[in-house]
Scaffold this motif. Sequence first.
Motif, PDB file in Angstrom:
ATOM      1  N   GLY A 171       0.977  -1.247  -0.093  1.00  0.00           N
ATOM      2  CA  GLY A 171      -0.087  -0.088   0.033  1.00  0.00           C
ATOM      3  C   GLY A 171       0.862   1.179   0.066  1.00  0.00           C
ATOM      4  N   SER A 172       0.657   2.190   0.890  1.00  0.00           N
ATOM      5  CA  SER A 172       1.384   3.386   0.953  1.00  0.00           C
ATOM      6  C   SER A 172       1.630   3.528   2.571  1.00  0.00           C
ATOM      7  N   PHE A 173       2.748   3.866   2.780  1.00  0.00           N
ATOM      8  CA  PHE A 173       3.332   3.960   4.265  1.00  0.00           C
ATOM      9  C   PHE A 173       2.478   5.001   5.093  1.00  0.00           C
ATOM     10  N   SER A 174       1.774   5.999   4.146  1.00  0.00           N
ATOM     11  CA  SER A 174       1.032   7.083   4.920  1.00  0.00           C
ATOM     12  C   SER A 174      -0.254   6.575   5.266  1.00  0.00           C
ATOM     13  N   ASP A 175      -0.726   5.125   4.871  1.00  0.00           N
ATOM     14  CA  ASP A 175      -2.003   4.624   5.272  1.00  0.00           C
ATOM     15  C   ASP A 175      -1.863   4.251   6.688  1.00  0.00           C
ATOM     16  N   TYR A 176      -0.329   4.355   7.342  1.00  0.00           N
ATOM     17  CA  TYR A 176      -0.361   3.733   8.593  1.00  0.00           C
ATOM     18  C   TYR A 176      -0.194   4.681   9.749  1.00  0.00           C
ATOM     19  N   TYR A 177      -0.237   6.113   9.379  1.00  0.00           N
ATOM     20  CA  TYR A 177       0.131   6.908  10.190  1.00  0.00           C
ATOM     21  C   TYR A 177      -0.780   8.318  10.122  1.00  0.00           C
ATOM     22  N   HIS A 178      -0.887   8.979  11.226  1.00  0.00           N
ATOM     23  CA  HIS A 178      -1.707  10.234  11.106  1.00  0.00           C
ATOM     24  C   HIS A 178      -0.529  11.484  11.573  1.00  0.00           C
ATOM     25  N   ALA A 179      -0.489  12.507  10.929  1.00  0.00           N
ATOM     26  CA  ALA A 179       0.530  13.505  10.723  1.00  0.00           C
ATOM     27  C   ALA A 179       0.129  14.611  11.635  1.00  0.00           C
ATOM     28  N   ALA A 180       0.723  14.703  12.654  1.00  0.00           N
ATOM     29  CA  ALA A 180       0.278  15.881  13.524  1.00  0.00           C
ATOM     30  C   ALA A 180       1.594  17.006  13.678  1.00  0.00           C
ATOM     31  N   TYR A 181       1.623  18.093  13.401  1.00  0.00           N
ATOM     32  CA  TYR A 181       2.798  19.025  13.623  1.00  0.00           C
ATOM     33  C   TYR A 181       4.053  18.376  13.381  1.00  0.00           C
ATOM     34  N   GLU A 182       4.998  18.117  14.366  1.00  0.00           N
ATOM     35  CA  GLU A 182       6.415  17.607  13.927  1.00  0.00           C
ATOM     36  C   GLU A 182       6.253  16.172  14.016  1.00  0.00           C
ATOM     37  N   HIS A 183       5.199  15.440  14.423  1.00  0.00           N
ATOM     38  CA  HIS A 183       5.241  14.027  14.570  1.00  0.00           C
ATOM     39  C   HIS A 183       4.287  13.455  13.656  1.00  0.00           C
ATOM     40  N   ILE A 184       4.349  12.145  13.824  1.00  0.00           N
ATOM     41  CA  ILE A 184       3.543  11.028  13.140  1.00  0.00           C
ATOM     42  C   ILE A 184       3.094  10.185  14.390  1.00  0.00           C
ATOM     43  N   ARG A 185       1.865   9.822  14.226  1.00  0.00           N
ATOM     44  CA  ARG A 185       1.401   9.144  15.347  1.00  0.00           C
ATOM     45  C   ARG A 185       0.959   7.650  14.382  1.00  0.00           C
ATOM     46  N   LEU A 186       1.546   6.596  14.973  1.00  0.00           N
ATOM     47  CA  LEU A 186       1.028   5.487  14.152  1.00  0.00           C
ATOM     48  C   LEU A 186      -0.362   4.845  14.550  1.00  0.00           C
ATOM     49  N   ASP A 187      -0.875   4.257  13.493  1.00  0.00           N
ATOM     50  CA  ASP A 187      -2.248   3.732  13.758  1.00  0.00           C
ATOM     51  C   ASP A 187      -2.163   2.818  14.905  1.00  0.00           C
ATOM     52  N   SER A 188      -3.194   3.240  15.612  1.00  0.00           N
ATOM     53  CA  SER A 188      -3.327   2.390  16.979  1.00  0.00           C
ATOM     54  C   SER A 188      -3.910   1.053  16.670  1.00  0.00           C
ATOM     55  N   ARG A 189      -4.467   0.825  15.682  1.00  0.00           N
ATOM     56  CA  ARG A 189      -4.671  -0.719  15.467  1.00  0.00           C
ATOM     57  C   ARG A 189      -3.495  -1.614  15.159  1.00  0.00           C
ATOM     58  N   LEU A 190      -2.054  -0.838  14.854  1.00  0.00           N
ATOM     59  CA  LEU A 190      -1.086  -1.849  14.546  1.00  0.00           C
ATOM     60  C   LEU A 190      -0.629  -2.136  16.137  1.00  0.00           C
ATOM     61  N   LYS A 191      -1.077  -1.541  16.995  1.00  0.00           N
ATOM     62  CA  LYS A 191      -0.266  -2.019  18.273  1.00  0.00           C
ATOM     63  C   LYS A 191      -1.402  -2.994  19.011  1.00  0.00           C
ATOM     64  N   ALA A 192      -2.530  -3.090  18.525  1.00  0.00           N
ATOM     65  CA  ALA A 192      -3.472  -4.079  19.280  1.00  0.00           C
ATOM     66  C   ALA A 192      -3.093  -5.304  20.068  1.00  0.00           C
ATOM     67  N   ASN A 193      -2.143  -6.077  18.805  1.00  0.00           N
ATOM     68  CA  ASN A 193      -1.865  -7.310  19.302  1.00  0.00           C
ATOM     69  C   ASN A 193      -0.189  -7.442  19.724  1.00  0.00           C
TER      70      ASN A 193
END
Lengths: 276, 200
Positions: A171-193
């Motif tokens: 896919g695209s790496f940007s599918d897996y994070y939300h950009a906020a100011y100087e940071h990216i927050r990885l999609d919390s579904r990635l850490k469910a398991n």
Amino acid sequence: MIDAPLPEHQALEAFIEAMQTHHGMDLSGYARASLQRRVEQLALRDGHASIEALVKAIRRGGTSLPALVAGLSVPVTEMFRNPPIFQRLREAVLPVLASWPHITIWQAGCATGEEVYSLAILLKEAGLYERSQIFATDINEAALAKAQEGIFPAREARAWSLAYRQAGGSGSFSDYYHAAYEHIRLDSRLKANIHFAHHNLVTDGVFCEAQLVLCRNVLIYFNRELQNAVLGRFRDSLVRGGFLCLGNRESLSFAPAAKAFVAVDAEARIYRLQTS
Amino acid sequence: MSLVGAVNAAEAVVMGCSAGGLHALKVVLATLRPARKVPILVVCHTASDDLQGLARLLETCSAWPVREARERERPEPGVVQLAPSGYHLLVEPSGELSLSVDGRVSFARPSIDVLFETAAMAYGPRLIGVIMTGANHDGARGLAAIRQRGGIAIVETPATAEVATMPQAALTLAGADHQASLERMGALITQLIDPRPIHP
């Protein structure tokens, strides 16, 4: 080689002894050259003029173990580091993992989490994530807390997007994070398991039965004896036919415990526990 | 036959280069022909991920085999061993080589400073350190560490180096026992490795 121990070496051995005596932390199996540099930096960071001064502070009881460990194991990592390795995991390992109804993965030495999240993305894209549980362990509690957050500097996003594509991302790496100011927050579904946990490879035992153990660029910091002991621990953690993936410049050739493994891809340092 | 310098005869050579380093290594290895075999450990910043390709390329010019340095092995005498890209190369007090992925030092990994400083501690005065062409300051501190422990420091003459920054930084911080142009470098190192017989 020099004939007598240098004062620097003696100071390092005093540090190792003080860590054992006052904090119960066994560093005796660490390779000395890199440890020497790390302890020098730790002493400097904490305002001590020398390793000797740091040793005195430890003996006085004026130090905390988590702070010392955080200063000693400075994590340097990135997502999809060495992309071809992730490509090989995708091609050679995940299809076999798919044959188990439940998949357990242990990433030993997860540092700030970049690699375990890369692995999570790999599993998502292979349709295996929902039946996987991943144990991501590290000795450094500050790093673990950061890993748990899953927030990284935005300046890394471009390099990681490229690495993601080189690793064969579908896919695209940007599918897996939300950009906020100087940071990216990885999609919390990635850490469910993903279960983040403190674990010391030197002293803590086997705690799971895994189909894949991922431990890249950790063994390079250990001497031969400790490398062998830790490899034995990985062997005991793996199911028959389970996989071991090491750092791409790490070698199994000196360790007797390596006899239990066969190379799946020697260049990618992917091995499999023999079935008999 | 009595030997001059046999007490502190070099046990190893460490070399560092950056921009322009590939050409420099080719020239030096082509003219390096010591009778005594010692290990040669090299950090070249410009090495790509294809280190085996680089080793093969250098080997076509070199009298000695060239390969990637391997962790947990003693440096092999008579072999040129290159730091793998992305890893610091270190010499353990025990004499074995080790690798680390610790942060960049002098903006580089592998860093010349890391190799030189750890080699200086392991070999003491029985070490030759060589700094050649490059566009940064890596290696200057490492060369100072080698001199401080009695080892021999060689710096490529900045005026004739492809990029003068790195040799100049090394000279400024550490100084040198010898300066040489690229063309004379191989012969100079050869002389320093081979102890000379005394002619009465």
